[in-house]
Design an enzyme around this catalytic site. Structure first.
Site, short mmCIF file in Angstrom:
data_model
loop_
_atom_site.label_atom_id
_atom_site.label_comp_id
_atom_site.label_asym_id
_atom_site.label_seq_id
_atom_site.Cartn_x
_atom_site.Cartn_y
_atom_site.Cartn_z
N GLY A 193 0.80 -1.21 0.00
CA GLY A 193 0.00 0.00 0.00
C GLY A 193 0.84 1.26 0.00
O GLY A 193 0.31 2.36 -0.11
N CYS A 194 2.15 1.11 0.14
CA CYS A 194 3.04 2.27 0.08
C CYS A 194 3.57 2.39 -1.34
O CYS A 194 3.91 1.39 -1.96
CB CYS A 194 4.22 2.10 1.04
SG CYS A 194 3.75 2.14 2.77
N GLN A 195 3.66 3.63 -1.81
CA GLN A 195 4.20 3.88 -3.13
C GLN A 195 5.70 3.55 -3.15
O GLN A 195 6.21 2.98 -4.09
CB GLN A 195 3.98 5.34 -3.50
CG GLN A 195 4.40 5.69 -4.90
CD GLN A 195 4.10 7.14 -5.21
OE1 GLN A 195 3.95 7.97 -4.31
NE2 GLN A 195 4.02 7.46 -6.48
#
Length: 149
Positions: free
Chosen positions: A59-61
């Site tokens: 979910g983190c870029q």
């Protein structure tokens, strides 16, 4: 909720209040980003051998690795990121939650995120990443608590 958990929450809240006070020193978000970057430099780094795919926060870029272990009943987090602002974000979360019991981590409301305006000043993808970091830290705490029950 027992006294021990209440004491933990008080300690976590003291750390949150410190973070809020530090960010209040800066009027401009560029200065706040610089502060986040400097906090990232103080992060207890995850061992290179633990930078595995299963420790990447989804979910983190950017890539964010998070690991947790238990020492004397307290959760010890280590982390790293390949992006400097993201590294500052996870460093701030580790600073607030590190060294507390799973129950304390699970019961704490992380109000500092809203009070310093962090979510509003991040891109939507970074904001989602922030939520994913908090969620993963609470999942670790929940797993350690379940193991001890």
């Amino acid at each position: 909720m027992g006294n021990a958990v209440e004491n933990e929450i008080s300690e976590i809240n003291r750390r949150q209040d410190e973070v809020i006070e530090e960010f209040a020193l800066f009027d401009d978000w560029m200065d706040k980003y610089d502060h986040l970057i400097s906090l990232g430099k103080e992060l207890p780094l995850i061992d290179e051998s633990l930078k595995t795919d299963d420790r990447i926060i989804r979910g983190c870029q950017s890539k964010v690795w998070l690991d947790a272990g238990m020492e004397d009943g307290k959760v010890q987090f280590t982390a790293d990121s390949d992006a400097i602002i993201t590294k500052g974000i996870i460093a701030t979360l580790v600073r607030v939650l590190n060294g507390n019991t799973p129950a304390g981590i699970l019961e704490t409301d992380l109000y500092f995120i809203d009070r310093i305006g962090l979510k509003e000043h991040l891109s939507p993808t970074r904001s989602n990443g922030l939520l994913a970091m908090v969620k993963q830290m609470k999942i670790y705490a929940l797993a350690f608590q379940a193991k001890n029950d």
